[in-house]
Scaffold this active site. Structure first.
Site, PDB file in Angstrom:
ATOM      1  N   ASP A   1       0.826  -1.211   0.000  1.00 15.14           N
ATOM      2  CA  ASP A   1       0.000   0.000   0.000  1.00 15.14           C
ATOM      3  C   ASP A   1       0.864   1.267   0.000  1.00 15.14           C
ATOM      4  OD1 ASP A   1      -2.004  -1.809   0.244  1.00 15.14           O
ATOM      5  OD2 ASP A   1      -2.765  -1.083   2.171  1.00 15.14           O
ATOM      6  N   ASP A   2       0.219   2.362  -0.384  1.00 12.96           N
ATOM      7  CA  ASP A   2       0.728   3.734  -0.205  1.00 12.96           C
ATOM      8  C   ASP A   2       1.760   4.167  -1.233  1.00 12.96           C
ATOM      9  OD1 ASP A   2      -0.901   3.675   1.967  1.00 12.96           O
ATOM     10  OD2 ASP A   2       0.696   3.689   3.475  1.00 12.96           O
TER      11      ASP A   2
ATOM     12  N   HIS B   1      -5.954   2.689  -4.039  1.00 13.01           N
ATOM     13  CA  HIS B   1      -5.848   2.996  -2.612  1.00 13.01           C
ATOM     14  C   HIS B   1      -6.300   4.439  -2.367  1.00 13.01           C
ATOM     15  CE1 HIS B   1      -4.709   1.721   1.328  1.00 13.01           C
ATOM     16  NE2 HIS B   1      -3.696   2.571   1.479  1.00 13.01           N
TER      17      HIS B   1
ATOM     18  N   HIS C   1      -5.299   9.046  -0.056  1.00 15.49           N
ATOM     19  CA  HIS C   1      -5.215   8.230   1.154  1.00 15.49           C
ATOM     20  C   HIS C   1      -6.202   8.721   2.212  1.00 15.49           C
ATOM     21  CE1 HIS C   1      -3.423   5.870   4.462  1.00 15.49           C
ATOM     22  NE2 HIS C   1      -2.933   5.107   3.492  1.00 15.49           N
TER      23      HIS C   1
ATOM     24  N   HIS D   1       3.729  -2.323   3.001  1.00 16.21           N
ATOM     25  CA  HIS D   1       3.731  -0.968   2.438  1.00 16.21           C
ATOM     26  C   HIS D   1       5.007  -0.708   1.652  1.00 16.21           C
ATOM     27  CE1 HIS D   1       0.863  -0.760   5.804  1.00 16.21           C
ATOM     28  NE2 HIS D   1       0.271   0.200   5.102  1.00 16.21           N
TER      29      HIS D   1
END
Length: 705
Positions: A84-85, A135, A139, A236
């Site tokens: 993620d991210d 995602h 965020h 991540h």
């Protein structure tokens, strides 16, 4: 006073200005959204009801577009690594290198704003056989976001990926989500809403919690399934320092491979068709436009930061020069190196008057009461309709003459008085100005120096009891008079105010009298005197009390005329840039200063205010409050110093913060209007202020507090 034929003031620019400021705020806000992207996982701190049990006890892949939720799990010894991210220019390539080295595939849930920043990384992810999911764009916590924001976040992310790769995504992982058992009711509702636009939600079986940086062994333990079970693992590749994630991944992959695990994407792991579909032309075009908008917003924000820094540096530099010059001027004036002979030559005071019944008697009385030995007062009535001339004639004061003429404007009235004057030293005074007994004497003493052709006095606001008057009082003391001290030291005084100025008769005759082709005849005349080779100085002790506008409407009209007229005079005398002597000092010192601080900076001030509003929305309030307090403290110190130089009380300083919230905006909008009027070629009418007689009250009541 003067008659000018004029077209109606242009107004369309106000709509364009508002539109431009709105676009600027929108661009800055968009940049604020995309640059304040967070990272990490785990539920939010706010307590919330859990999602339905059939979801929290089901698999990590959820289809919620039907009447009942459908969940899927990965088969045994199948691991779907998810990151993620990202994409992150530092950590994503390192993770991709580790995956390639161990022949593993994974699913990357990317943040749309970071896709726009690093589209090449997203293309590399696809090229190396990995899968991409959404995602959100910034965020954001979709469980707490309003419906319009949630829809925009998902749409923008899809478009960003489509613009970068030509593919559309269907997989979605909510920011701050984690394993299925921790899913909350708001998050569940957000995932159901997203299913309406074709998204399939993906949670996790194992949360490595690498965003907490617990250490490489802890990350490896948290990511390892128990008993050979299949799992979706949450890790991540962006949002912070991911060095532990890279190191843990390099240990986890060979260890699990030795246990017979295969590493695949989420879609392949559950046996579903490819989650990424070819994007239509509209989505690709929208994605490209979105990327350019984000890039442009970033450039614009950088430009605004640079502009703000330049304005701040210029402001501090201006203050430093003003203070330095004020001290030099103070030393020169109050502690002269050599004693000059006292000037006692006859003086003629010329008072142009048009409908000045409210103040004319007080003005004339204050002049006649001057402690100067030889003085004549000439009142030129410029076609008044309120009996101004009659008032003066009925006073029957010795040494006072009244000349009547048809209305022809202030410059014509002044020139009439100049021709009628008997003395070689002339003092030009507005009809609403009150002198102190020693004003004339102090004003003309500078003529002991034969190089001095004109002298500016110290104008003060008489009607300062109300808030608007206090603001103008501070402006006169801080801006006008502090500037005049600087101009005196730098020998480039651009303006002798119409309220109080002294001239040699020979100088006025040499420059052709008071010009009538600009609305700021005082500035125009002063510049002509400098270009003729004469010095123009400032006498702080020659005080004149004048009546300032008592309403915002009157203030607007007065400053509009001043600003427009000053620009006319600057353009008229632009060739001073190439001259020598006093004219060259005006051209290379005075004109650039006026251009920067009276035109350019006020023109960009609306954008600076919008930037301040942007700061309120996206920057920590503590830092903004500290910055504002520091700026206000600097302005307060400047104001206190200027008041001390002028021997004024510090009481009006309390009005300074409010001046920044209203008065300053009026002043820069005046500049905007003036520039537009000049650009479109309109001719501004002379705007006369309605007098209230506050200046006249000084004759009996003394100086205001």
């Amino acid at each position: 006073m003067a008659r000018h034929v004029a077209r109606r003031d242009p107004r369309a620019h106000w709509f364009l200005l508002l539109l431009g400021l709105f676009v600027l705020l929108a661009a800055l806000s968009f940049n604020g959204l995309v640059t304040n992207v967070g990272g990490g996982s785990g539920p939010s701190d706010a307590p919330a009801a859990p999602a339905p049990r059939q979801v929290t006890t089901g698999g990590p892949v959820l289809r919620l577009d039907g009447p009942t939720p459908v969940t899927r799990r990965l088969p045994a010894r199948t691991l779907a690594l998810t990151f993620d991210d990202g994409p992150d220019p530092r950590w994503t390539p390192q993770i991709l290198d580790v995956l390639r080295r161990h022949h593993a595939h994974a699913t990357f849930f990317v943040v749309g704003a970071r896709v726009d920043e690093h589209p090449e990384l997203v293309r590399r992810i696809l090229a190396e056989g990995h899968e991409i999911g959404s995602h959100t764009f910034t965020h954001v916590d979709l469980g707490a976001a309003p419906a319009w924001r949630a829809g925009a976040e998902l749409s923008w992310t899809r478009n960003a990926i489509a613009g970068a790769t030509g593919r559309e995504v269907t997989l979605l992982r909510l920011p701050f989500s984690s394993i299925t058992t921790s899913l909350s009711q708001p998050e569940y509702r957000a995932m159901r809403d997203a299913a309406g636009s074709g998204h399939v939600a993906v949670l996790a079986d194992r949360d490595a919690r690498d965003w907490q940086r617990p250490g490489v062994p802890a990350i490896v333990r948290a990511a390892t399934p128990q008993g050979g079970a299949g799992a979706v693992v949450l890790m991540h590749d962006g949002g912070g320092d991911r060095s532990q994630t890279v190191a843990a991944l390099d240990q986890l992959l060979p260890r699990l491979a030795g246990q017979g695990y295969r590493f695949t994407t989420v879609s392949e792991g559950i046996g579903a068709p490819a989650s990424m579909l070819p994007a239509g032309a509209g989505a690709r075009l929208s994605g490209t436009a979105l990327r350019w908008a984000q890039t442009g917003a970033g450039w614009l924000t950088s430009a605004m930061n640079l502009l703000l820094a330049v304005a701040l540096v210029l402001g501090v530099a201006r203050l430093a020069v003003q203070v330095l010059c004020a001290r030099l001027h103070l030393r020169r004036v109050r502690r002269p190196r050599r004693r000059l002979p006292e000037v006692t030559a006859p003086v003629s005071v010329i008072v142009p008057a048009y409908n000045e019944a409210a103040n004319i008697a007080a003005t004339v009385r204050s002049l006649v009461a001057s402690a100067y030995p030889t003085l004549e007062v000439i009142v030129v009535d410029d076609g008044s309709t309120d009996g101004t001339a009659d008032i003066v004639e009925r006073m029957r004061l010795r040494g006072v003459r009244v000349i009547r003429q048809a209305n022809a404007g202030k410059p014509a009235a002044l020139n009439t008085g100049i021709r009628a004057a008997r003395a070689d030293l002339l003092v030009l005074v507005d009809g609403d100005t009150v002198f102190q007994p020693d004003t004339v004497h102090r004003l003309v003493q500078g003529f002991a120096d034969r190089t001095v052709g004109a002298i500016s006095g110290n104008t003060k606001v008489a009607n300062r009891r109300r808030l608007l008057g206090r603001w103008q009082h501070l402006e006169y003391v801080i801006g006008f008079n502090l500037d005049r001290r600087m101009y005196d030291v730098l020998e480039c005084m651009p303006t002798i105010p119409g309220a109080i100025g002294a001239f040699r008769r020979e100088v006025l005759l040499a420059v052709g009298g008071v010009p009538a082709d600009t609305l700021a005849e005082d500035t125009d005349l002063t510049m002509q005197v400098l270009r003729a080779g004469w010095r123009v100085v400032y006498e702080e002790g020659a005080i004149a009390w004048t009546e300032a506008p008592s309403s915002l409407r009157q203030l607007w009209r007065q400053r509009y005329r001043w600003c427009y007229g000053t620009m006319q005079a600057m353009w008229k005398h632009r060739h001073a840039l190439h001259e020598r002597g006093a004219g060259g000092k005006l051209g290379r010192r005075g004109l650039p200063y006026l251009t920067v601080f009276q035109i350019v900076l006020p023109l960009v001030a609306p954008a600076v205010d919008v930037f301040a509003l942007y700061g309120l929305l996206f920057l920590p309030w503590s830092k903004l409050a500290l910055a504002w307090a520091a700026l206000l403290l600097l302005q307060g110190c400047t104001a206190a110093y200027a008041l001390r130089l002028d021997r004024e009380r510090f009481g009006p300083l309390w009005a300074l913060p409010f001046q920044q919230l209203v008065y300053r905006q009026v002043m820069y909008l005046v500049v905007v209007q003036s520039v537009v009027t000049a650009v479109v070629g309109s001719r501004l009418r002379w705007q006369r202020m309605v007098r209230t007689g506050d200046a006249a009250a000084l004759v009996h009541g003394g100086a205001p507090s």
